[in-house]
Design an enzyme around this catalytic site. Structure first.
Site, PDB file in Angstrom:
ATOM      1  N   GLY A  12      11.939 -16.388  19.327  1.00  0.00           N
ATOM      2  CA  GLY A  12      13.183 -17.460  19.349  1.00  0.00           C
ATOM      3  C   GLY A  12      13.665 -15.600  19.542  1.00  0.00           C
ATOM      4  N   ASN A  14      14.991 -15.110  23.018  1.00  0.00           N
ATOM      5  CA  ASN A  14      16.129 -16.297  23.788  1.00  0.00           C
ATOM      6  C   ASN A  14      16.940 -16.964  22.744  1.00  0.00           C
ATOM      7  OD1 ASN A  14      16.062 -15.382  26.905  1.00  0.00           O
ATOM      8  ND2 ASN A  14      13.161 -15.722  25.646  1.00  0.00           N
ATOM      9  N   ILE A  88       3.132 -28.438  26.311  1.00  0.00           N
ATOM     10  CA  ILE A  88       3.697 -29.587  27.680  1.00  0.00           C
ATOM     11  C   ILE A  88       4.131 -30.453  27.402  1.00  0.00           C
ATOM     12  CG2 ILE A  88       2.209 -30.478  29.588  1.00  0.00           C
ATOM     13  CD1 ILE A  88       0.994 -27.532  30.046  1.00  0.00           C
ATOM     14  N   LEU A  89       5.275 -30.886  27.862  1.00  0.00           N
ATOM     15  CA  LEU A  89       5.744 -31.989  27.321  1.00  0.00           C
ATOM     16  C   LEU A  89       5.288 -33.456  28.284  1.00  0.00           C
ATOM     17  CD1 LEU A  89       8.912 -30.924  26.562  1.00  0.00           C
ATOM     18  CD2 LEU A  89       7.481 -32.284  24.807  1.00  0.00           C
ATOM     19  N   ASN A 103      14.758 -24.448  30.796  1.00  0.00           N
ATOM     20  CA  ASN A 103      13.507 -23.880  30.637  1.00  0.00           C
ATOM     21  C   ASN A 103      13.866 -22.790  31.185  1.00  0.00           C
ATOM     22  OD1 ASN A 103      11.601 -23.580  29.266  1.00  0.00           O
ATOM     23  ND2 ASN A 103       9.642 -23.484  31.589  1.00  0.00           N
ATOM     24  N   HIS A 105      11.660 -19.428  32.104  1.00  0.00           N
ATOM     25  CA  HIS A 105      10.377 -19.177  32.036  1.00  0.00           C
ATOM     26  C   HIS A 105       9.949 -17.373  32.909  1.00  0.00           C
ATOM     27  CE1 HIS A 105       6.057 -19.442  33.641  1.00  0.00           C
ATOM     28  NE2 HIS A 105       6.104 -19.108  34.646  1.00  0.00           N
TER      29      HIS A 105
HETATM   30  C1  GAR Z   1       9.613 -16.032  26.483  1.00  0.00           C
HETATM   31  O1  GAR Z   1       9.247 -14.582  26.866  1.00  0.00           O
HETATM   32  C2  GAR Z   1       9.685 -17.370  27.304  1.00  0.00           C
HETATM   33  O2  GAR Z   1      10.141 -16.594  28.872  1.00  0.00           O
HETATM   34  C3  GAR Z   1       8.198 -17.381  27.715  1.00  0.00           C
HETATM   35  O3  GAR Z   1       7.481 -17.205  25.813  1.00  0.00           O
HETATM   36  C4  GAR Z   1       8.664 -16.194  25.624  1.00  0.00           C
HETATM   37  C5  GAR Z   1       9.796 -16.439  24.377  1.00  0.00           C
HETATM   38  O4  GAR Z   1       9.762 -15.276  23.603  1.00  0.00           O
HETATM   39  N1  GAR Z   1       8.371 -18.787  27.882  1.00  0.00           N
HETATM   40  C6  GAR Z   1       6.997 -19.332  28.875  1.00  0.00           C
HETATM   41  O5  GAR Z   1       6.637 -18.546  28.730  1.00  0.00           O
HETATM   42  C7  GAR Z   1       7.325 -20.729  28.684  1.00  0.00           C
HETATM   43  N2  GAR Z   1       6.042 -21.463  29.800  1.00  0.00           N
HETATM   44  P1  GAR Z   1      11.066 -15.472  22.664  1.00  0.00           P
HETATM   45  O6  GAR Z   1      10.522 -16.392  21.431  1.00  0.00           O
HETATM   46  O7  GAR Z   1      12.077 -14.155  22.548  1.00  0.00           O
HETATM   47  O8  GAR Z   1      12.214 -16.221  23.156  1.00  0.00           O
END
Ligand code: GAR
Length: 213
Positions: A12, A14, A88-89, A103, A105
């Site tokens: 979490g 982000n 995946i939704l 989102n 990525h």
């Molecule tokens: C982040 O690096 C995000 O970009 C990635 O997962 C991580 C989550 O970190 N998302 C994906 O790969 C989506 N396909 P966080 O939980 O610390 O935000």
């Protein structure tokens, strides 16, 4: 005021960056698909509403999607922010929230959609890597781009060192994109190229977080 539900699966960071950026966004709830997501205790501590919709309790993907959609619709958010949400939704779910779902990525899309993006970037020998904020459509990691941030790939980088550099950029561009939504500066029907009113470009190019200060 714009409101959002934030979907998480894990750490979490982000979500934290978005909340701490004080963009004026009203976070109606943080919803996790895992009861043990470390994002949840942090959200509780911040006084945010939290919910768990545990995907393991549903026999099918559609049943999980349906329950998640109901939880979200009850909260009536303007935006649905995926922040490290690793499920995946399905198309029906995405259709319900079309144009409102965002989102982050960890790659410069359209390069490296899917998983293990940092390892694949190292293997491909790219010299720039980064992160993308995009609208969610039925095409996996293929929706219109809202913002991107790039970092150099350095000699001696490992998957971990590269991931850490990209994560710094994620924490800048996701709150920035949220701010644009809050200020009503995003023009998007959810399918086509996103335009940001009042900026020269719809991309936030950052060669290195430190250089960009
Ligand atoms: C982040 O690096 C995000 O970009 C990635 O997962 C991580 C989550 O970190 N998302 C994906 O790969 C989506 N396909 P966080 O939980 O610390 O935000």
């Amino acid at each position: 005021m714009k409101s959002a539900v934030i979907l998480v699966s894990g750490r979490g960071s982000n979500m934290r960056a978005i909340v701490e950026a004080r963009t004026g966004l009203e976070v109606k709830a943080v919803i996790a698909n895992r009861p043990d997501a470390p994002a949840l205790p942090w959200a509780v501590e911040r006084g945010l509403a939290t919910r768990v919709v545990d995907h393991r309790e549903f026999a099918t993907r559609d049943a999980f999607d349906e329950r998640l959609a109901l939880e979200i619709e009850r909260l009536r958010p303007d935006l649905l922010l995926l922040a490290g949400f690793m499920r995946i939704l399905g198309e029906a779910f995405i259709g319900r929230f079309a144009g409102r779902m965002v989102n982050i990525h960890p790659s410069l899309l359209p390069a490296f959609p899917g998983l293990r993006t940092h390892r694949r970037a190292l293997e491909a020998g790219v010299k720039l890597h980064g992160a993308t904020v995009h609208m969610v459509t039925a095409a996996l990691d293929g929706g219109p781009i809202v913002a991107q941030g790039a970092v150099p790939v350095l000699a001696g980088d490992t998957e971990e060192s590269l991931a850490a550099r990209v994560l710094e950029v994620e924490h800048r561009i996701y709150p920035q994109a949220v701010r644009w939504f809050v200020e009503d500066r995003i023009e998007s029907n959810g399918r086509d190229v996103v335009q940001v009113r009042g900026t020269g470009a719809s991309h936030d190019w950052i060669v290195s977080p430190r250089n960009a200060e």
